[in-house]
Enzyme design. Sequence first.
Site, mmCIF file in Angstrom:
data_model
loop_
_atom_site.group_PDB
_atom_site.id
_atom_site.type_symbol
_atom_site.label_atom_id
_atom_site.label_comp_id
_atom_site.label_asym_id
_atom_site.label_seq_id
_atom_site.Cartn_x
_atom_site.Cartn_y
_atom_site.Cartn_z
ATOM 1 N NE ARG A 23 -1.470 -1.268 3.530
ATOM 2 C CZ ARG A 23 -1.660 -1.291 5.447
ATOM 3 N NH1 ARG A 23 -2.896 -0.774 5.562
ATOM 4 N NH2 ARG A 23 -0.261 -1.453 5.862
ATOM 5 C CD GLN A 47 10.074 30.519 12.482
ATOM 6 O OE1 GLN A 47 9.387 31.149 14.007
ATOM 7 N NE2 GLN A 47 9.849 31.197 11.911
ATOM 8 C CG ASP A 48 7.261 22.807 11.897
ATOM 9 O OD1 ASP A 48 8.312 22.023 12.681
ATOM 10 O OD2 ASP A 48 6.285 22.058 11.570
ATOM 11 C CG ASN A 49 10.046 28.271 8.779
ATOM 12 O OD1 ASN A 49 9.465 28.447 9.590
ATOM 13 N ND2 ASN A 49 11.521 28.183 10.019
ATOM 14 N NE ARG A 59 15.112 28.179 -1.167
ATOM 15 C CZ ARG A 59 13.724 29.027 -1.504
ATOM 16 N NH1 ARG A 59 14.269 30.432 -0.848
ATOM 17 N NH2 ARG A 59 13.627 29.321 -2.484
ATOM 18 C CG HIS A 62 20.448 32.391 5.520
ATOM 19 N ND1 HIS A 62 19.230 32.040 4.762
ATOM 20 C CD2 HIS A 62 21.150 33.305 3.884
ATOM 21 C CE1 HIS A 62 19.287 32.467 3.388
ATOM 22 N NE2 HIS A 62 19.829 33.222 3.300
ATOM 23 C CE LYS A 72 17.931 27.021 10.100
ATOM 24 N NZ LYS A 72 18.086 27.783 9.398
ATOM 25 C CE1 TYR A 132 13.775 27.243 8.354
ATOM 26 C CE2 TYR A 132 13.525 25.874 6.570
ATOM 27 C CZ TYR A 132 13.864 26.979 7.109
ATOM 28 O OH TYR A 132 13.522 28.596 6.387
ATOM 29 C CD GLU A 143 17.509 38.926 7.150
ATOM 30 O OE1 GLU A 143 17.448 39.647 6.529
ATOM 31 O OE2 GLU A 143 16.432 38.095 7.605
ATOM 32 C CE LYS A 169 18.847 39.502 3.500
ATOM 33 N NZ LYS A 169 17.472 39.118 4.424
ATOM 34 C CG ASP A 170 21.336 34.246 0.683
ATOM 35 O OD1 ASP A 170 20.634 35.067 1.132
ATOM 36 O OD2 ASP A 170 20.606 33.103 -0.058
#
Length: 181
Positions: A23, A47-49, A59, A62, A72, A132, A143, A169-170
């Site tokens: 299944r 918090q979940d992202n 990405r 950070h 995380k 995450y 940040e 930005k990065d």
Amino acid sequence: MTVTETHLKGCFILEPKIFGDSRGYFFESFNQTHFNKLTQTDTIFVQDNESFSTKGVLRGLHYQLGEYAQAKLVRVVAGRVIDVAVDIRLKSPTFGEHIAVELSADNKKQVFIPRGFAHGFVVLSDTAVFSYKCDNYYNKTAEAGIIYNDPDLKINWQLPDSDILVSDKDKLLPQFSNARL
């Protein structure tokens, strides 16, 4: 669940026990009690992202400064990525070292990244959904980051630089030697 500590103290790779049959499959992706017992931490996630990205999107790297630092627990729900955690704890014997782990929907591995690490990932598949949990709320004023291609870190992102897509930005993030820690 199998939990393996990496050479970076406090950073773990978690592999769930998967129960499959004709299944499909089932696995427990997170259990607070088991997680804290296996990692010997008191981490509570608040918090979940989730992000969706296409092939070559990178990405990172950070992190959050000071009282806003975040631990995380990361995983890939769809697709495949190289996930990187860099130890930026000033007094750590592994300061400036990193791990790179392939996370995918197929292998279902997760990485726990404690506070004091920079984090990033690059998408290897056509698309990826990255999920995450964080143990602290995001704060824009806290940040910070490090440029992904820092020559001192020597991270192998497994894609040619010409195929990597980084936000404007990065692209402006400082080198490791100039980062705010």
